[in-house]
Design a protein around this motif. Sequence first.
Motif, PDB file in Angstrom:
ATOM      1  N   HIS A  11       0.935  -1.116   0.039  1.00  0.00           N
ATOM      2  CA  HIS A  11       0.003   0.164   0.091  1.00  0.00           C
ATOM      3  C   HIS A  11       0.746   1.286   0.024  1.00  0.00           C
ATOM      4  N   PHE A  12       2.004   1.222   0.998  1.00  0.00           N
ATOM      5  CA  PHE A  12       2.923   2.444   0.932  1.00  0.00           C
ATOM      6  C   PHE A  12       3.550   2.652  -0.466  1.00  0.00           C
ATOM      7  N   THR A  13       4.129   1.539  -0.822  1.00  0.00           N
ATOM      8  CA  THR A  13       4.758   1.555  -2.178  1.00  0.00           C
ATOM      9  C   THR A  13       3.731   2.111  -3.321  1.00  0.00           C
ATOM     10  N   VAL A  14       2.652   1.679  -3.239  1.00  0.00           N
ATOM     11  CA  VAL A  14       1.772   2.277  -4.452  1.00  0.00           C
ATOM     12  C   VAL A  14       1.402   3.526  -4.379  1.00  0.00           C
ATOM     13  N   ALA A  15       1.095   3.962  -3.017  1.00  0.00           N
ATOM     14  CA  ALA A  15       0.630   5.443  -2.727  1.00  0.00           C
ATOM     15  C   ALA A  15       1.885   6.242  -3.077  1.00  0.00           C
ATOM     16  N   PHE A  16       3.049   5.869  -2.823  1.00  0.00           N
ATOM     17  CA  PHE A  16       4.355   6.660  -3.191  1.00  0.00           C
ATOM     18  C   PHE A  16       4.468   6.612  -4.808  1.00  0.00           C
ATOM     19  N   THR A  17       4.409   5.709  -5.247  1.00  0.00           N
ATOM     20  CA  THR A  17       4.698   5.537  -6.702  1.00  0.00           C
ATOM     21  C   THR A  17       3.692   6.462  -7.511  1.00  0.00           C
ATOM     22  N   VAL A  18       2.402   6.073  -7.261  1.00  0.00           N
ATOM     23  CA  VAL A  18       1.402   6.836  -8.080  1.00  0.00           C
ATOM     24  C   VAL A  18       1.481   8.514  -7.712  1.00  0.00           C
ATOM     25  N   THR A  19       1.704   9.012  -6.577  1.00  0.00           N
ATOM     26  CA  THR A  19       1.964  10.487  -6.175  1.00  0.00           C
ATOM     27  C   THR A  19       3.199  10.833  -7.062  1.00  0.00           C
ATOM     28  N   TYR A  20       4.048  10.155  -6.973  1.00  0.00           N
ATOM     29  CA  TYR A  20       5.533  10.627  -7.723  1.00  0.00           C
ATOM     30  C   TYR A  20       5.473  10.605  -8.841  1.00  0.00           C
ATOM     31  N   LEU A  21       4.763   9.654  -9.566  1.00  0.00           N
ATOM     32  CA  LEU A  21       4.529   9.736 -11.007  1.00  0.00           C
ATOM     33  C   LEU A  21       3.594  10.993 -11.682  1.00  0.00           C
TER      34      LEU A  21
END
Length: 79
Positions: A11-21
Amino acid sequence: MKKTITFACLHFTVAFTVTYLLTGSAVIGGLVALVEPAVNTVVFYFHERVWKKYENQSASKVSDYSEQAFQSNDMTLVS
């Protein structure tokens, strides 16, 4: 417990990745990755409370209906 921890990491990884992108900012990605799951956890808690009330009300209605149906179908056999 392992499943919960791995899901939290995912969940943390997905949230970070989507926001970063979307933003191109690692700082904003990190903040969203921390804040969003925390908010989601609180929302989930209240969702569970509401859902439990709904389940209890539904079970009560089914139980009441079953009792009424049984009473209305009460027949006596005469020989």
